[in-house]
Each structure stands twice: as structure tokens, then as C-alpha cells.
Design an enzyme around this catalytic site. Structure first.
Site, PDB file in Angstrom:
ATOM      1  CE  LYS A 122      -4.203  -1.682   1.961  1.00 38.48           C
ATOM      2  NZ  LYS A 122      -4.361  -2.413   3.218  1.00 38.48           N
ATOM      3  CG  HIS A 125      -2.109   6.722   4.364  1.00 44.23           C
ATOM      4  ND1 HIS A 125      -2.210   7.368   5.573  1.00 44.23           N
ATOM      5  CD2 HIS A 125      -2.348   5.420   4.603  1.00 44.23           C
ATOM      6  CE1 HIS A 125      -2.504   6.490   6.500  1.00 44.23           C
ATOM      7  NE2 HIS A 125      -2.584   5.296   5.945  1.00 44.23           N
ATOM      8  CG  HIS A 128       1.540   4.925   7.203  1.00 51.03           C
ATOM      9  ND1 HIS A 128       0.650   4.390   6.320  1.00 51.03           N
ATOM     10  CD2 HIS A 128       1.528   4.121   8.290  1.00 51.03           C
ATOM     11  CE1 HIS A 128       0.120   3.297   6.851  1.00 51.03           C
ATOM     12  NE2 HIS A 128       0.640   3.111   8.047  1.00 51.03           N
TER      13      HIS A 128
HETATM   14  N1  ARG Z   1       1.131  -1.042  10.148  1.00 49.50           N
HETATM   15  C1  ARG Z   1       0.276  -0.434  11.108  1.00 49.50           C
HETATM   16  C2  ARG Z   1      -0.658   0.551  10.410  1.00 49.50           C
HETATM   17  O1  ARG Z   1      -0.348   1.032   9.370  1.00 49.50           O
HETATM   18  C3  ARG Z   1       1.027   0.337  12.177  1.00 49.50           C
HETATM   19  C4  ARG Z   1       1.928  -0.497  13.040  1.00 49.50           C
HETATM   20  C5  ARG Z   1       2.241   0.155  14.339  1.00 49.50           C
HETATM   21  N2  ARG Z   1       3.122  -0.599  15.152  1.00 49.50           N
HETATM   22  C6  ARG Z   1       2.794  -1.721  15.823  1.00 49.50           C
HETATM   23  N3  ARG Z   1       3.726  -2.309  16.504  1.00 49.50           N
HETATM   24  N4  ARG Z   1       1.583  -2.191  15.798  1.00 49.50           N
HETATM   25  O2  ARG Z   1      -1.710   0.864  10.937  1.00 49.50           O
END
Ligand code: ARG
Length: 565
Positions: A122, A125, A128
Site C-alpha cells: 500500500k 499515506h 504514515h
Molecule cells: N502497520 C500499522 C498501520 O499502518 C502500524 C503499526 C504500528 N506498530 C505496531 N507495533 N503495531 O496501521
């Protein structure tokens, strides 16, 4: 100075130590009310007297002190005016020591920061983008305070969505298209999958089967998945490069698949697991939370399982003092659940060492950004657009500027970062180009411009910082604007600590702004290049100290300063 005043007062007040007095000392809202004020309300009980009488008595006992120019009683307050000459000298000495603002408070301690963490296949965005910017700034702030920081990118690189992607690729994708268009192509076939699966549910079964294959280590499944991941990383790294950001670890969710077993075993040992609606959960009713799903019935892990495994792995690997997670507010419950389960496993440290750092949403004023499609804003687009807009501004206002592209890059990216970090992170961020790029507003470009201005004055004086004489008589810097700037400079070490305490880069951003404003006032009031050598040197010296702090504090936000703008 504050400590000195506190020492003086502590001597005179029974039962109050220096630390306690220091906490009570305030900075009055206006300079004509002194530099520090001590409220005597709390003493009324101890002395059994009215606070204003106590203030008067203390003033008398303190009498004349050479580091104070005046001690004044104002109602229940004791107002201290510090001796400006001594103050100036002290601040200048302190601020010109190498590494001003650094601290050793973090020595021997490790902090893990889990941030950025985009979802493979993905696009990156703007949400992030926020975790990336905030996480990076926290990394810089903690490093400054002497902590060892592990920058962890917990990539979203595992889960049933990859089963779907493999099916989609096999049915509608092509190697060439993926190679040519990267993530955009993966997103396209992913959307197609969902459209088709609406009509034909068996596609979902196929997808699940592929994900199961992945979990079982199937060669073909894993090589396609790895390829998608590599392609995504190439694009993410371009964005990171643009932002000047690096990580120590890219161990994402996939890294923890084989570490989930430990989580299940430990949960079982503590009798925490319960079967419910086809899954294994840990009940958290007692803590007013929905249950944490730890494992699917077929034994496969989910997001929470992998996070639980990650906490335990990081504790073993890094022996962290804190593990900080920077994500959107919508994941608040998820982290509360994960932290609670870790605590229930018997790890007491979960209570104060695991910290979720949430942030608000991003929106675009007027929706004028040229997004490719839909209303998702991509990080790459917003960064490029910012840089391009700055290029246009430069072309119009300063076409002969050297290194135009480099300047546009630093200012364009800096404007986005500053706008993101200027308000408390929980607040929503709005992209309003006119505001973000306003060189007179509360913006990144304004602070950068102030820095460039300071740099240009030094150039005019034909002086490098190293050439400024060391022993300068700074007692000429006692005018109001200089003192105000020195007070800002004096605050720097404390500001960094507050920002770390609150996990709030905005504290640093506000500070950088305050220094820039104080600098501009100083510069407006005081000509720097004057005949009188002493005055000139002192002002140039102050200018160069302020310049250094502007650069350093923006650096803590991840923002670079061009020398010319
Ligand atoms: N990949 C997840 C998202 O985009 C965020 C991850 C955050 N870190 C974690 N250890 N869960 O929503």
C-alpha cells in the site's frame, strides 16, 4: 540563576529544600515584574502569617546580593530581578559550550521507538507521514538527552491481505506491470480482487489458502510475497530519503510469525486463553476493555499476536527502558489491550515502560492537492507538491539564488514537517498551502528564513563562527531585546527535557518559533555591524549563538536549514 535564588530562599525557609523552592519559582508573564517570582501563599500555614508579610520579611532577610539587581515585594509575591550583566555572561558561557542542550540523563538507557510502519503493497499515506515525522523527532530528542534509541519500522508485511494479493496477481497481474508501476499496480489488482470477490466468494477461500501456505513456509507463496515487499520497500525508502530518515530495524509483522508460539504458551501457562467464536481470546472485562484476540482458531496469528510477540522479543533483545509506539489515535484500544495482556503475563514493567503515542488526523484545506485518485493523500505527492510550490516561489522572488533545488527541497520538506509538529500531536493537521508556506507566519520557512538571515549577516561581516573572538565582553547586551533573546537561549536544555517528558515534539517547534521571533526583534532593535568593536563583537556573538540554536532545534524536528534563502 534560578538555582541560586532557590538556594537563597531555602536557607531562609524552614522545611523547604532547594528543589522544592525551585519548583515553586515562576517566570512572571512580563519582564517588568522581574525574572523570577516566588509565591508565598504556601508559607502562610508554616509561618502563621499573611503571605504578603512573609514576602516582605523574606525580602528584608535576603538584602543585597551581587547576582541580583533588585528584590521586590508585590503582594504575596517576591519578585527577583537578576543582575543583567552577570546573567548575560552566564548564558553566553553556557550556550557556547560544545553540545549545549545535550544531557546525560539517558546514559545507559535504551528506548525503542516503533514508528512509520507502513503496510506493504500500500502506498505511504499522510497518516504514515505523521508517525514517521513524529517518531523521527522523538528519536532525535531522546538521542540528544543521551538515550540509546532503536528506530524500529514495524512493517505491516503479514496477514490475509497477502493471500488476496497473490490470488489477484496470479489472475490479473503481470510481472511487467508490477515492475513498472510498483505499489500502484499492487493496489490496483488488490481493488480488483475485492470487486471480483463481491461476486465470487470462492476467491476469498483461495486467498485464505494462499495465506495459509505462506504461514506454512510454501516457497512459491513466500517468493511472491517477498517480491511485493521488496518493491514496496524501494518506494518507501525514496520517501525516507526525501525526509532524511533511517531505521535501525525493519523487523515487521512477518518477523514475529514464528515467535507467536511463545505468546500462546505464556498465555496458557497463566490460564488466560478462552475460546470464543472461533478464536482464542484474553478477556479484559475487568479493565473495561473488549477482549484481546490472540489467535485464530486455525492457529494463525493476528495483528495483536504479532505485537505481543514483538514486545517480548524487544525486551529480550534491547532491554528497553521504554518502548514507544507512534500511531494514529484509532489504535488506542489495540495498544491498551496489548499492554494489559503483557502485564497479565506477569511483566510488571508493562505498566510504565510501554507507551502509546497517538496523533490526530490529517486533512487538506479545500482539497486542492492534486491527488491521483480518490481522497487519499499520499505522502510522496504532498512532499513533492510542497517542494514544487517552493520552487515557484523562489523562481518568482529570488531567481538567482544558488543551489535553488537544494533550498527548495529543504524548505518544501521543512514546511510540511514544521506544520505537522507545531501543534500538539493529538490535534488534527490541516494542509493549507498558503499558511504552511507563509514566510511571515508561524511556519518552518519563517524559522529557516530567520536562520538564513543570521547566516547572511555573518557573511557580510566576513566572519565564520570560528573567527569570532572567544573573550568577548557581553555586558553591552543588556537592552530589552537582547535579554529577551538570551532568556530564550537559556531555556533550551529545559525545553528538550520537557519535550521528551511529554513525548511532544511540538514543545521544540514552539520553542524554535519563539527563538526566531526573539531573534528578529533583537535584530530589528540592534544593528549588528557597527563601528564600536566591543558592541559589534558582542552582538555578532549573540547572533551566532541564536543561529546555532535555530539550526539545532529545527534539527530535532528533522528539518534542515539552508544557508541562503
Ligand atoms: N502497520 C500499522 C498501520 O499502518 C502500524 C503499526 C504500528 N506498530 C505496531 N507495533 N503495531 O496501521
Amino acid at each position: 540563576m534560578k538555582t541560586k535564588i532557590a538556594e537563597l530562599l531555602a536557607e531562609k525557609i524552614e522545611g523547604f529544600d532547594v528543589e522544592k523552592v525551585e519548583q515553586l519559582l515562576e517566570v512572571p508573564p512580563k519582564a517588568d515584574m522581574g525574572d523570577f517570582a516566588f509565591p508565598c501563599f504556601q508559607l502562610a500555614k508554616v509561618f502563621r502569617k499573611a503571605p504578603n508579610m512573609i514576602a516582605a520579611e523574606l525580602a528584608e532577610q535576603i538584602g543585597e546580593q551581587d547576582f541580583l539587581s533588585k528584590v521586590e515585594v508585590k503582594g504575596a509575591y517576591l519578585n527577583f530581578f537578576v543582575n543583567k550583566t552577570i546573567f548575560v555572561q552566564q548564558v553566553m558561557e553556557r550556550a557556547t559550550e560544545p553540545g549545549y542542550g545535550k544531557s546525560s540523563m539517558g546514559e545507559g538507557k535504551t528506548i525503542c521507538i516503533d514508528y512509520s510502519s507502513p503496510n506493504v503493497a500500500k502506498k505511504f499515506h499522510v497518516g504514515h507521514l505523521r508517525t514517521t515525522i513524529i517518531g523521527n523527532s522523538l528519536y532525535k530528542i531522546f538521542t540528544k538527552l543521551g538515550y540509546k534509541v532503536e528506530r524500529i519500522n514495524h512493517l505491516g508485511d503479514w496477514g490475509t491481505q497477502f493471500g488476496k494479493l497473490i490470488v489477484a496477481y496470479k489472475k490479473w497481474g503481470s510481472k511487467e506491470a508490477v515492475e513498472e508501476n510498483g505499489i500502484a499496480e499492487l493496489m490496483k489488482i488488490y481493488v480488483k480482487f475485492h470487486e471480483e470477490a463481491e461476486k465470487d466468494d470462492s476467491l476469498n477461500d483461495e486467498a485464505r489458502a494462499w495465506f495459509t501456505k505462506m504461514e506454512q513456509g510454501d516457497q512459491e507463496a513466500l517468493s511472491i510475497w517477498q517480491w511485493f515487499k521488496d518493491i514496496s520497500l524501494v518506494e518507501y525508502k525514496k520517501t525516507y530519503e526525501m525526509l532524511g530518515i533511517e531505521f535501525d530495524s525493519y523487523a515487521g509483522e512477518s518477523f514475529y510469525c514464528d515467535k507467536s508460539k511463545r505468546v500462546i504458551d505464556e498465555c496458557n501457562a497463566k490460564n488466560l486463553l478462552e475460546e470464543s467464536e472461533g478464536a482464542y481470546i484474553v478477556r479484559l472485562d475487568e479493565y473495561n476493555m473488549a477482549p484481546c484476540i490472540v489467535m485464530k482458531k486455525d492457529g494463525s496469528s493476528i495483528y495483536a499476536t504479532r505485537d505481543l510477540a514483538a514486545v517480548l522479543y524487544r525486551k529480550d533483545t534491547y532491554d528497553f527502558d521504554k518502548c514507544i509506539y507512534v500511531t494514529g489515535l484509532e489504535q488506542k484500544l489495540h495498544f491498551a489491550q496489548v499492554f494489559k495482556v503483557i502485564e497479565l503475563l506477569g511483566y510488571e514493567w508493562a505498566k510504565d515502560q510501554l507507551v502509546h503515542v497517538p496523533y490526530g488526523l490529517v486533512s487538506l484545506k479545500g482539497g486542492k492537492l492534486s491527488t491521483r485518485k480518490g481522497n487519499i493523500i499520499y505522502a510522496e505527492d504532498i512532499l513533492n507538491e510542497s517542494v514544487n510550490r517552493i520552487k515557484e516561489i523562489i523562481a518568482e522572488k529570488n531567481p538567482n539564488l544558488p543551489d535553488k533545488d537544494d533550498v527548495a527541497h529543504k524548505v518544501g520538506v521543512g514546511a510540511i514537517l514544521f506544520n505537522d509538529l507545531y501543534n500538539q500531536r493529538i490535534k488534527d493537521v490541516v494542509f493549507d498551502w498558503d499558511k504552511i508556506h507563509n514566510f511571515d507566519g508561524e511556519t518552518g520557512p519563517y524559522v529557516q528564513y530567520t536562520y538564513a538571515r543570521a547566516a547572511s549577516i555573518l557573511r557580510k561581516r566576513q566572519m565564520t563562527e570560528a573567527q569570532i573572538p572567544g573573550n568577548i565582553d557581553c555586558s553591552v547586551l543588556t537592552d530589552e531585546a537582547s535579554i529577551a533573546l538570551l532568556k530564550e537561549i537559556n531555556r533550551y536544555p529545559e525545553v528538550i527535557k520537557t519535550a521528551a517528558d511529554r513525548l511532544e515534539p511540538s514543545v521544540v517547534a514552539r520553542y524554535a518559533m519563539a527563538v526566531a521571533q526573539a531573534f528578529n526583534k533583537f535584530y530589528h532593535d540592534n544593528q549588528c555591524i557597527v563601528e564600536d568593536e566591543t558592541v559589534c563583537n558582542a552582538r555578532i556573538k549573540l547572533l551566532s549563538v541564536a543561529k546555532g540554536i535555530l539550526k539545532d532545534s529545527l534539527g530535532l524536528l528533522g528539518i534542515e536549514c539552508p544557508e541562503q534563502m
